[in-house]
Design an enzyme around this catalytic site. Sequence first.
Site, PDB file in Angstrom:
ATOM      1  N   ARG A 124      19.056  -2.134  22.490  1.00 37.80           N
ATOM      2  CA  ARG A 124      17.645  -1.841  22.692  1.00 37.80           C
ATOM      3  C   ARG A 124      16.851  -2.989  23.329  1.00 37.80           C
ATOM      4  NH1 ARG A 124      14.175   0.729  19.787  1.00 37.80           N
ATOM      5  NH2 ARG A 124      12.846  -0.340  21.258  1.00 37.80           N
ATOM      6  N   ASP A 147      12.850  10.626  18.387  1.00 35.29           N
ATOM      7  CA  ASP A 147      11.754  10.399  17.434  1.00 35.29           C
ATOM      8  C   ASP A 147      10.930  11.672  17.343  1.00 35.29           C
ATOM      9  OD1 ASP A 147      10.438   8.011  15.860  1.00 35.29           O
ATOM     10  OD2 ASP A 147       8.818   9.273  16.607  1.00 35.29           O
ATOM     11  N   TYR A 202      -0.214  12.340  12.631  1.00 33.70           N
ATOM     12  CA  TYR A 202      -0.240  11.306  13.673  1.00 33.70           C
ATOM     13  C   TYR A 202      -1.288  11.616  14.738  1.00 33.70           C
ATOM     14  CZ  TYR A 202       3.827   8.909  11.802  1.00 33.70           C
ATOM     15  OH  TYR A 202       4.668   8.191  10.996  1.00 33.70           O
ATOM     16  N   ARG A 223      17.860   7.657   9.401  1.00 38.45           N
ATOM     17  CA  ARG A 223      17.687   6.391  10.120  1.00 38.45           C
ATOM     18  C   ARG A 223      18.957   5.547  10.138  1.00 38.45           C
ATOM     19  NH1 ARG A 223      12.140   4.725  10.834  1.00 38.45           N
ATOM     20  NH2 ARG A 223      11.071   6.667  11.307  1.00 38.45           N
ATOM     21  N   ARG A 276      17.578  -0.184  13.490  1.00 36.19           N
ATOM     22  CA  ARG A 276      17.531  -1.650  13.453  1.00 36.19           C
ATOM     23  C   ARG A 276      18.465  -2.314  12.464  1.00 36.19           C
ATOM     24  NH1 ARG A 276      11.165  -1.960  13.203  1.00 36.19           N
ATOM     25  NH2 ARG A 276      11.658   0.001  12.178  1.00 36.19           N
TER      26      ARG A 276
HETATM   27  O1  CP3 Z   1      17.661   8.927  11.590  1.00 37.94           O
HETATM   28  C1  CP3 Z   1      18.111   8.491  12.672  1.00 37.94           C
HETATM   29  O2  CP3 Z   1      18.983   7.595  12.725  1.00 37.94           O
HETATM   30  C2  CP3 Z   1      17.646   9.133  13.965  1.00 37.94           C
HETATM   31  C3  CP3 Z   1      16.530   8.542  14.580  1.00 37.94           C
HETATM   32  C4  CP3 Z   1      15.112   8.753  14.096  1.00 37.94           C
HETATM   33  C5  CP3 Z   1      14.063   7.894  14.531  1.00 37.94           C
HETATM   34  N1  CP3 Z   1      12.894   8.397  14.107  1.00 37.94           N
HETATM   35  C6  CP3 Z   1      14.283   6.698  15.344  1.00 37.94           C
HETATM   36  C7  CP3 Z   1      13.278   5.623  15.275  1.00 37.94           C
HETATM   37  C8  CP3 Z   1      14.522   9.764  13.350  1.00 37.94           C
HETATM   38  C9  CP3 Z   1      15.168  10.934  12.621  1.00 37.94           C
HETATM   39  C10 CP3 Z   1      13.112   9.522  13.356  1.00 37.94           C
HETATM   40  C11 CP3 Z   1      12.128  10.419  12.730  1.00 37.94           C
HETATM   41  C12 CP3 Z   1      10.779   9.897  12.441  1.00 37.94           C
HETATM   42  N2  CP3 Z   1       9.972   9.145  13.219  1.00 37.94           N
HETATM   43  C13 CP3 Z   1      10.076  10.237  11.263  1.00 37.94           C
HETATM   44  C14 CP3 Z   1      10.590  11.104  10.170  1.00 37.94           C
HETATM   45  C15 CP3 Z   1      11.549  10.347   9.329  1.00 37.94           C
HETATM   46  C16 CP3 Z   1      10.918   9.473   8.294  1.00 37.94           C
HETATM   47  O3  CP3 Z   1      11.165   8.246   8.368  1.00 37.94           O
HETATM   48  O4  CP3 Z   1      10.175   9.974   7.458  1.00 37.94           O
HETATM   49  C17 CP3 Z   1       8.818   9.619  11.352  1.00 37.94           C
HETATM   50  C18 CP3 Z   1       7.729   9.673  10.312  1.00 37.94           C
HETATM   51  C19 CP3 Z   1       8.764   8.932  12.600  1.00 37.94           C
HETATM   52  C20 CP3 Z   1       7.634   8.149  13.145  1.00 37.94           C
HETATM   53  C21 CP3 Z   1       8.077   6.747  13.397  1.00 37.94           C
HETATM   54  N3  CP3 Z   1       8.768   6.357  14.518  1.00 37.94           N
HETATM   55  C22 CP3 Z   1       7.965   5.616  12.532  1.00 37.94           C
HETATM   56  C23 CP3 Z   1       7.264   5.612  11.198  1.00 37.94           C
HETATM   57  C24 CP3 Z   1       8.617   4.547  13.175  1.00 37.94           C
HETATM   58  C25 CP3 Z   1       8.860   3.141  12.625  1.00 37.94           C
HETATM   59  C26 CP3 Z   1       7.931   2.124  13.173  1.00 37.94           C
HETATM   60  C27 CP3 Z   1       8.482   0.731  12.927  1.00 37.94           C
HETATM   61  O5  CP3 Z   1       8.701   0.003  13.919  1.00 37.94           O
HETATM   62  O6  CP3 Z   1       8.706   0.370  11.772  1.00 37.94           O
HETATM   63  C28 CP3 Z   1       9.094   5.020  14.396  1.00 37.94           C
HETATM   64  C29 CP3 Z   1       9.885   4.265  15.380  1.00 37.94           C
HETATM   65  C30 CP3 Z   1      11.344   4.512  15.299  1.00 37.94           C
HETATM   66  N4  CP3 Z   1      11.924   5.749  15.327  1.00 37.94           N
HETATM   67  C31 CP3 Z   1      12.370   3.536  15.234  1.00 37.94           C
HETATM   68  C32 CP3 Z   1      13.586   4.220  15.225  1.00 37.94           C
HETATM   69  C33 CP3 Z   1      14.966   3.643  15.216  1.00 37.94           C
HETATM   70  C34 CP3 Z   1      12.149   2.022  15.229  1.00 37.94           C
HETATM   71  C35 CP3 Z   1      11.840   1.598  16.634  1.00 37.94           C
HETATM   72  C36 CP3 Z   1      12.668   0.428  17.098  1.00 37.94           C
HETATM   73  O7  CP3 Z   1      13.863   0.349  16.807  1.00 37.94           O
HETATM   74  O8  CP3 Z   1      12.093  -0.375  17.840  1.00 37.94           O
END
Ligand code: CP3
Length: 364
Positions: free
Chosen positions: A64, A100, A175, A51, A55
């Site tokens: 974004r 994602d 999910y 990640r 953010r």
């Molecule tokens: O690591 C990186 O920088 C690459 C980007 C990345 C995202 N999601 C971007 C994202 C990666 C590798 C993921 C994988 C992902 N997504 C996982 C596995 C990694 C982990 O954290 O265990 C999981 C479980 C998800 C599912 C998911 N998508 C979650 C739990 C969330 C967060 C929700 C929140 O708002 O707190 C997302 C959304 C997401 N994916 C964001 C990002 C940058 C946030 C969305 C935003 O910026 O508005």
Amino acid sequence: MALQLARGAVTAHGTIGPMSDESSPRPAYDSAFLRACRREPVPHTPVWFMRQAGRALPEYRKLREGTAMLDSCMRPDMVTEITLQPVRRLGVDAAIFFSDIVVPLKAIGVDLDIVPGVGPVVAEPFRTARDLDRLPVLTPEHVPYITEAVRALVGELGATPLIGFAGAPFTLASYLVEGGPSRNHARTKALMYGEPELWSQLLDRLADITLAFLRVQIDAGASAVQLFDSWVGALPAQDYRAFVQPHSARVLAGVGDVPRIHFGVGTGELLHDMGAAGADVVGVDWRVPLDEAVRRIGPGKALQGNLDPTLVFAPDDVVRRKVHEVLVAGKAAEGHVFNLGHGVLPETDPDVLARIVDLVHAGV
Ligand code: CP3
């Protein structure tokens, strides 16, 4: 663009050997990150952060603004820029593709959204055999924007490796079955224990999708992949082996031409079996020290981890001491890629991440 596409083609499968043919070097092959994944000597411990694109970076938040998460994942210009942002700002040793884990499901037509502050939400949860019809095979034609973005990125990144990624079958199933994020994965486990035949069919479909999604990224030039099984720590090892490992193993076997990282949270009891699923690098969360993880996993694997993501909020001298502890414990491993034990928290100060990169590179 033409130049970027040409370079993307050259570096596809960039880690099989030092040269892709007689004349074209693969720029990322000798990077510290890929060397550590292959358990070769490194000039310094490589570091990147799960990640790292997101953010915590003000430039990410700005870009974004006004674009929904899933829409941004389908725009190669945004994906490329967001992926590059942490590489520029933090000096990390690898880029992770901005996308994602639910993008491939969206691409094949599953009605889902990523709700800010919540996570992926599925409109109609998966519960019966009929729901399998909603999971067709993923083909590269479903995700042309992924191919385009990876190619552009590989051209831009040069000698910095690009990590592709996907969600592992169990975490994706969670999910789909729960319909969204879940604390204890009760419905998922009810399906797994109560209808093992349907469970197996569901994970089989998801393994096909995950494998195809990773292949698209590798074929476009990604030089390593990470398979995220974020929530599989909810299972005891015996059930992991019976209900999950064969499916994850099939995915990992299908991408054996690049280093494979396999990661989950709370997986201290599963580390050995996750390595045995076919990982080259086992990702470890912050709960198990890396030297202890080496004992659990056994020989022949590199390790990735495992600074507690909340430590970025501690005073500087504590950060320094903890980075040191992780580096020392990591010396027990045949290869060590420094990372956090889970993703960067949104409140993290990027300057602290940059400082951690410097400390790791200095071998503090
Ligand atoms: O690591 C990186 O920088 C690459 C980007 C990345 C995202 N999601 C971007 C994202 C990666 C590798 C993921 C994988 C992902 N997504 C996982 C596995 C990694 C982990 O954290 O265990 C999981 C479980 C998800 C599912 C998911 N998508 C979650 C739990 C969330 C967060 C929700 C929140 O708002 O707190 C997302 C959304 C997401 N994916 C964001 C990002 C940058 C946030 C969305 C935003 O910026 O508005």
